[in-house]
Design a protein around this motif. Structure first.
Motif, short mmCIF file in Angstrom:
data_model
loop_
_atom_site.label_atom_id
_atom_site.label_comp_id
_atom_site.label_asym_id
_atom_site.label_seq_id
_atom_site.Cartn_x
_atom_site.Cartn_y
_atom_site.Cartn_z
N PRO A 87 0.81 -1.23 0.00
CA PRO A 87 0.00 0.00 0.00
C PRO A 87 0.84 1.28 0.00
O PRO A 87 0.34 2.35 -0.30
CB PRO A 87 -0.81 -0.10 1.30
CG PRO A 87 -0.81 -1.54 1.65
CD PRO A 87 0.48 -2.09 1.14
N TYR A 88 2.12 1.15 0.31
CA TYR A 88 3.01 2.32 0.41
C TYR A 88 4.06 2.35 -0.70
O TYR A 88 5.04 3.07 -0.61
CB TYR A 88 3.71 2.31 1.78
CG TYR A 88 2.77 2.12 2.93
CD1 TYR A 88 2.02 3.19 3.42
CD2 TYR A 88 2.61 0.88 3.54
CE1 TYR A 88 1.14 3.03 4.47
CE2 TYR A 88 1.73 0.71 4.60
CZ TYR A 88 1.01 1.78 5.06
OH TYR A 88 0.13 1.62 6.11
N ARG A 89 3.85 1.58 -1.76
CA ARG A 89 4.88 1.41 -2.78
C ARG A 89 5.29 2.70 -3.50
O ARG A 89 6.34 2.75 -4.12
CB ARG A 89 4.48 0.33 -3.77
CG ARG A 89 3.26 0.63 -4.59
CD ARG A 89 2.90 -0.54 -5.52
NE ARG A 89 1.55 -0.41 -6.00
CZ ARG A 89 0.51 -1.06 -5.50
NH1 ARG A 89 0.67 -1.90 -4.52
NH2 ARG A 89 -0.69 -0.87 -5.99
N ALA A 90 4.49 3.75 -3.42
CA ALA A 90 4.87 5.03 -4.03
C ALA A 90 5.96 5.74 -3.22
O ALA A 90 6.62 6.64 -3.73
CB ALA A 90 3.65 5.93 -4.17
N ASN A 91 6.14 5.33 -1.98
CA ASN A 91 7.16 5.91 -1.11
C ASN A 91 8.55 5.42 -1.56
O ASN A 91 8.75 4.22 -1.76
CB ASN A 91 6.87 5.48 0.34
CG ASN A 91 7.88 5.97 1.32
OD1 ASN A 91 9.06 5.68 1.24
ND2 ASN A 91 7.39 6.71 2.31
N ALA A 92 9.50 6.34 -1.71
CA ALA A 92 10.83 5.99 -2.21
C ALA A 92 11.55 4.99 -1.29
O ALA A 92 12.21 4.06 -1.77
CB ALA A 92 11.67 7.25 -2.38
N SER A 93 11.41 5.15 0.02
CA SER A 93 12.06 4.23 0.96
C SER A 93 11.49 2.82 0.81
O SER A 93 12.21 1.83 0.88
CB SER A 93 11.87 4.70 2.40
OG SER A 93 12.49 5.94 2.60
#
Length: 106
Positions: A87-93
């Motif tokens: 769900p957070y795959r857009a986050n670079a980390s």
């Protein structure tokens, strides 16, 4: 430690996180396997609390330790963690960590 992990698995991340963090602090620096597992469980709990950046940093520590001790079991746990990150795959980390986990698993 076991209580914190159990609480995390039951979904009580608020109660679990400080217990797992304390277990990690108490783990001897020479016990890399124990530190890797504690780091993984702490990262999982941090993610449950939506502390995405912190969870990625903690999971990176677990991944680094897993590489040193050559632990397929820790890597398998981290593959599961990678799925929880979707769900957070857009986050670079998240993207960076997910890529590293994929490479470690192959």
């Amino acid at each position: 430690m076991d209580t914190g992990i159990a609480l995390g698995q039951l979904g009580d991340a608020t109660a679990a996180e400080p217990l797992i963090a304390e277990a990690l602090r108490a783990e001897p620096t020479t016990n890399l396997r124990g530190r890797a597992f504690h780091s993984f469980w702490l990262a999982r709990t941090q993610l449950q609390r939506r502390q995405v950046e912190l969870a990625c940093a903690t999971a990176t520590e677990a991944l680094d330790l897993a590489a040193v001790i050559e632990s397929p079991r820790v890597v398998a746990h981290l593959q599961e963690f990678r799925h929880l990150l979707k769900p957070y795959r857009a986050n670079a980390s998240v993207a960076t960590l997910a890529d590293r986990i994929t490479r470690a698993a192959s």
